[in-house]
Design a protein around this motif. Structure first.
Motif, PDB file in Angstrom:
ATOM      1  N   PHE A  53      -1.245  38.257  25.075  1.00  0.00           N
ATOM      2  CA  PHE A  53      -2.260  38.795  24.569  1.00  0.00           C
ATOM      3  C   PHE A  53      -2.843  39.908  25.522  1.00  0.00           C
ATOM      4  CE2 PHE A  53      -7.031  39.226  24.718  1.00  0.00           C
ATOM      5  CZ  PHE A  53      -7.232  39.773  23.435  1.00  0.00           C
ATOM      6  N   SER A  54      -2.997  39.570  26.811  1.00  0.00           N
ATOM      7  CA  SER A  54      -3.412  40.078  27.943  1.00  0.00           C
ATOM      8  C   SER A  54      -2.596  41.533  27.948  1.00  0.00           C
ATOM      9  CB  SER A  54      -3.280  39.573  29.201  1.00  0.00           C
ATOM     10  OG  SER A  54      -4.026  38.273  29.394  1.00  0.00           O
ATOM     11  N   PHE A  55      -1.366  41.473  27.907  1.00  0.00           N
ATOM     12  CA  PHE A  55      -0.500  42.874  27.988  1.00  0.00           C
ATOM     13  C   PHE A  55      -0.384  43.715  26.718  1.00  0.00           C
ATOM     14  CE2 PHE A  55       1.852  40.304  31.305  1.00  0.00           C
ATOM     15  CZ  PHE A  55       1.616  41.373  32.290  1.00  0.00           C
ATOM     16  N   THR A  56      -0.715  43.017  25.560  1.00  0.00           N
ATOM     17  CA  THR A  56      -0.556  43.788  24.261  1.00  0.00           C
ATOM     18  C   THR A  56      -2.184  44.458  24.172  1.00  0.00           C
ATOM     19  OG1 THR A  56       0.920  42.218  23.281  1.00  0.00           O
ATOM     20  CG2 THR A  56      -0.644  43.650  21.771  1.00  0.00           C
ATOM     21  N   PHE A  57      -3.218  43.705  24.519  1.00  0.00           N
ATOM     22  CA  PHE A  57      -4.578  44.237  24.526  1.00  0.00           C
ATOM     23  C   PHE A  57      -4.389  45.381  25.401  1.00  0.00           C
ATOM     24  CE2 PHE A  57      -8.741  43.613  26.909  1.00  0.00           C
ATOM     25  CZ  PHE A  57      -9.391  44.646  26.098  1.00  0.00           C
ATOM     26  N   PHE A  58      -4.324  45.176  26.658  1.00  0.00           N
ATOM     27  CA  PHE A  58      -4.419  46.526  27.662  1.00  0.00           C
ATOM     28  C   PHE A  58      -3.564  47.623  27.324  1.00  0.00           C
ATOM     29  CE2 PHE A  58      -3.869  48.462  31.802  1.00  0.00           C
ATOM     30  CZ  PHE A  58      -5.251  48.484  32.140  1.00  0.00           C
ATOM     31  N   LYS A  59      -2.515  47.415  26.924  1.00  0.00           N
ATOM     32  CA  LYS A  59      -1.318  48.616  26.482  1.00  0.00           C
ATOM     33  C   LYS A  59      -2.153  49.240  25.057  1.00  0.00           C
ATOM     34  CE  LYS A  59       2.499  46.113  26.671  1.00  0.00           C
ATOM     35  NZ  LYS A  59       4.005  45.842  26.610  1.00  0.00           N
ATOM     36  N   THR A  60      -2.614  48.422  24.252  1.00  0.00           N
ATOM     37  CA  THR A  60      -3.208  49.052  23.181  1.00  0.00           C
ATOM     38  C   THR A  60      -4.518  50.054  23.471  1.00  0.00           C
ATOM     39  OG1 THR A  60      -2.364  47.260  21.844  1.00  0.00           O
ATOM     40  CG2 THR A  60      -4.365  48.711  20.795  1.00  0.00           C
ATOM     41  N   LEU A  61      -5.368  49.257  24.541  1.00  0.00           N
ATOM     42  CA  LEU A  61      -6.612  50.162  24.965  1.00  0.00           C
ATOM     43  C   LEU A  61      -6.018  51.320  25.662  1.00  0.00           C
ATOM     44  CD1 LEU A  61      -9.666  50.125  25.041  1.00  0.00           C
ATOM     45  CD2 LEU A  61      -9.469  48.618  27.207  1.00  0.00           C
ATOM     46  N   MET A  62      -5.178  51.269  26.370  1.00  0.00           N
ATOM     47  CA  MET A  62      -4.581  52.370  27.259  1.00  0.00           C
ATOM     48  C   MET A  62      -4.380  53.563  26.447  1.00  0.00           C
ATOM     49  SD  MET A  62      -2.051  52.175  30.303  1.00  0.00           S
ATOM     50  CE  MET A  62      -0.406  52.044  29.113  1.00  0.00           C
ATOM     51  N   LYS A  63      -3.757  53.236  25.277  1.00  0.00           N
ATOM     52  CA  LYS A  63      -3.374  54.351  24.377  1.00  0.00           C
ATOM     53  C   LYS A  63      -4.628  55.186  23.889  1.00  0.00           C
ATOM     54  CE  LYS A  63       0.920  52.327  22.878  1.00  0.00           C
ATOM     55  NZ  LYS A  63       1.708  51.842  21.729  1.00  0.00           N
ATOM     56  N   GLU A  64      -5.830  54.496  23.865  1.00  0.00           N
ATOM     57  CA  GLU A  64      -6.951  55.193  23.173  1.00  0.00           C
ATOM     58  C   GLU A  64      -7.639  56.044  24.299  1.00  0.00           C
ATOM     59  OE1 GLU A  64      -9.747  52.322  21.858  1.00  0.00           O
ATOM     60  OE2 GLU A  64      -8.425  51.366  20.292  1.00  0.00           O
ATOM     61  N   LYS A  65      -7.438  55.811  25.559  1.00  0.00           N
ATOM     62  CA  LYS A  65      -8.140  56.387  26.586  1.00  0.00           C
ATOM     63  C   LYS A  65      -7.240  57.641  27.282  1.00  0.00           C
ATOM     64  CE  LYS A  65     -11.240  53.502  25.807  1.00  0.00           C
ATOM     65  NZ  LYS A  65     -12.601  53.745  25.078  1.00  0.00           N
ATOM     66  N   PRO A  66      -7.886  58.506  27.740  1.00  0.00           N
ATOM     67  CA  PRO A  66      -7.277  59.588  28.483  1.00  0.00           C
ATOM     68  C   PRO A  66      -6.642  59.184  29.793  1.00  0.00           C
ATOM     69  CG  PRO A  66      -9.548  60.327  28.093  1.00  0.00           C
ATOM     70  CD  PRO A  66      -9.392  58.824  27.367  1.00  0.00           C
ATOM     71  N   VAL A  67      -5.713  59.863  30.136  1.00  0.00           N
ATOM     72  CA  VAL A  67      -4.828  59.240  31.213  1.00  0.00           C
ATOM     73  C   VAL A  67      -5.617  59.337  32.577  1.00  0.00           C
ATOM     74  CG1 VAL A  67      -2.767  60.067  30.449  1.00  0.00           C
ATOM     75  CG2 VAL A  67      -4.032  61.600  31.684  1.00  0.00           C
ATOM     76  N   ASN A  68      -6.704  60.209  32.707  1.00  0.00           N
ATOM     77  CA  ASN A  68      -7.507  60.210  33.909  1.00  0.00           C
ATOM     78  C   ASN A  68      -8.606  59.384  33.950  1.00  0.00           C
ATOM     79  OD1 ASN A  68      -6.134  61.895  35.572  1.00  0.00           O
ATOM     80  ND2 ASN A  68      -6.985  63.703  34.868  1.00  0.00           N
ATOM     81  N   GLU A  69      -8.793  58.387  32.937  1.00  0.00           N
ATOM     82  CA  GLU A  69      -9.980  57.789  32.809  1.00  0.00           C
ATOM     83  C   GLU A  69      -9.501  55.965  33.261  1.00  0.00           C
ATOM     84  OE1 GLU A  69     -12.696  55.505  29.225  1.00  0.00           O
ATOM     85  OE2 GLU A  69     -12.063  57.691  29.030  1.00  0.00           O
TER      86      GLU A  69
END
Length: 413
Positions: A53-69
């Motif tokens: 869950f930790s990795f799936t959650f973080f990768k999903t959230l990462m796709k929503e955010k700009p690369v510099n955030e």
């Protein structure tokens, strides 16, 4: 360190993972703990649920955010909060939540017992670090909560369950709970009670650990940090020669630096040629376990920038992308929580993180809001023309409109 249990940070050039060390991967040699290790015994399916869950959650959230955030979140805090909610859900609503938690192979009892184990064991795992975990449920006095749900929340989650009028002054009471359970690092999580809000389910997580080998502040240097878009910003770079666990696999290098007695650590991942996104996207439970097995003890010249973050994330879209759908709709089934028809209105996480010469301080509060749905989704729809309405008279085969009207003052003879 077979399971990731707490917090992940990403910036423009590196990934940091804060984790708890299990007994089956105790550091040896110079990194050997200087206090007895507290065994936190979790079944393998539970470990896989937490880490996956930790990795799936973080990768999903990462796709929503700009690369510099920057992103600083607590997978563990969210997992526990959703676990509390799952006990109030039934049918497909519960199935979706449990699947996103990657706990579909666990019984309700086993999953709840794993939360109780973590709540009891993690805070006392290392006497040289501070770790707090707390849960609370706040409900509107007029909202009837199922007694079994309250009992489960108290028995397994040690949750403080409190009924309030949900008047404006109660906002301060809830914010004080968040502040008290994060050492004042997260002083506010809500501004007001939204219309229809009947319950808040909250988890607070606090961590403070001093480095086992601290940085010498006199050795700090002002350096440039290159962001993902190529622009440069000044940072205070901490510098230390330290004996650590180290690994390199061609895509990234990894350093594991210990806190306190050695039961908690920070794993720092630095891309060799690609981006953080590429590194993180290849991380999963199997890759994480392989990394732990590939670490070896060596001396490194470590440079790590000081930083402090205070963030807030709305997580409804992220969780819907992961597969929790019905819980946010009027057909949600939270019949184990209340006989009233409710759904999740919001999921948010407030976080604090600071890394300096002495160590790391981090906090997270996950808040899940429940509101009443409009009405019983199974009831016969009501269509009461007690306000201006319109009419259209048409021929159905040709779809020809014969008459149209707006009725604002109906008068009958």
């Amino acid at each position: 360190m077979k399971n990731l249990l707490a917090i992940a940070v990403t910036s423009a050039s590196g990934i940091l993972l804060f984790s708890a060390c299990a007994k089956n991967n105790v550091p040896e040699g110079p990194n050997k703990p200087d206090a007895p290790i507290t065994l936190i015994s979790l079944a393998q399916p539970v470990k896989e649920s937490m880490s996956g869950f930790s990795f799936t959650f973080f990768k999903t959230l990462m796709k929503e955010k700009p690369v510099n955030e920057n992103i600083f979140v607590s997978p563990l805090s969210l997992h526990i909060a959703l676990g509390m909610v799952a006990n109030g859900a039934a049918g497909e609503t519960r199935d979706e939540i449990v699947k996103v938690l990657e706990a579909q192979n666990l019984s309700k009892e086993d999953l709840n017992q794993s939360y109780r184990t973590l709540l009891e064991k993690l805070p006392n795992a290392d006497p040289k670090t501070s770790l707090g975990l707390a849960n609370s449920i706040w409900y509107k006095n007029s909202f009837a909560v199922e007694p079994d749900f309250i009992k489960t929340s108290k028995d397994y989650f040690n949750a403080q369950v409190t009924g309030l009028p949900f008047q404006p002054s109660d906002v301060n009471t809830i914010n004080k709970w968040a502040s008290d359970n994060t050492n004042g690092k997260i002083p506010k999580v809500i501004d007001k009670f939204d219309d229809g809000l009947v319950m808040l389910l909250m988890n607070a997580l606090y961590f403070k650990g001093d480095w086992r080998a601290k940085f010498d502040k006199s050795k700090n240097q002002s350096k440039e940090f290159t962001k993902a878009d190529g622009t440069k910003i000044p940072v205070q770079m901490m510098r230390l020669e330290d004996t650590v666990k180290y690994a390199s696999n061609g895509n990234y290098t990894a350093v594991q630096k210990l806190y306190g007695s050695g039961q908690f650590s920070m794993t720092i991942l630095l891309p060799q040629s690609g981006t953080i996104e590429e590194v993180f996207n290849q991380l999963n439970l199997q890759e994480w376990n392989a990394l732990q097995g590939g670490l070896h003890t060596t001396k490194v010249a470590l440079e790590l920038p000081k930083f402090k973050l205070e963030q807030e994330f709305r997580l409804e879209q992220c969780l819907q992308t992961m597969g929790i759908q019905k819980a946010f709709t009027n057909v949600a089934d939270f019949s184990m929580l209340s006989k009233a028809f409710t759904k999740i209105s919001f999921v948010k996480q407030n976080t604090f993180g600071a890394v300096d010469e002495a160590g790391t301080e981090a906090a997270a509060v996950t808040t899940i809001g429940m509101i009443l749905t409009a009405e019983n989704p199974d009831a016969i729809p009501k269509f009461i023309c007690d306000r201006p309405f319109g009419i259209i008279i048409s021929e159905n085969t040709s779809n020809t409109i014969l008459f149209m009207g707006r009725i604002t003052q109906p008068v009958s003879q």
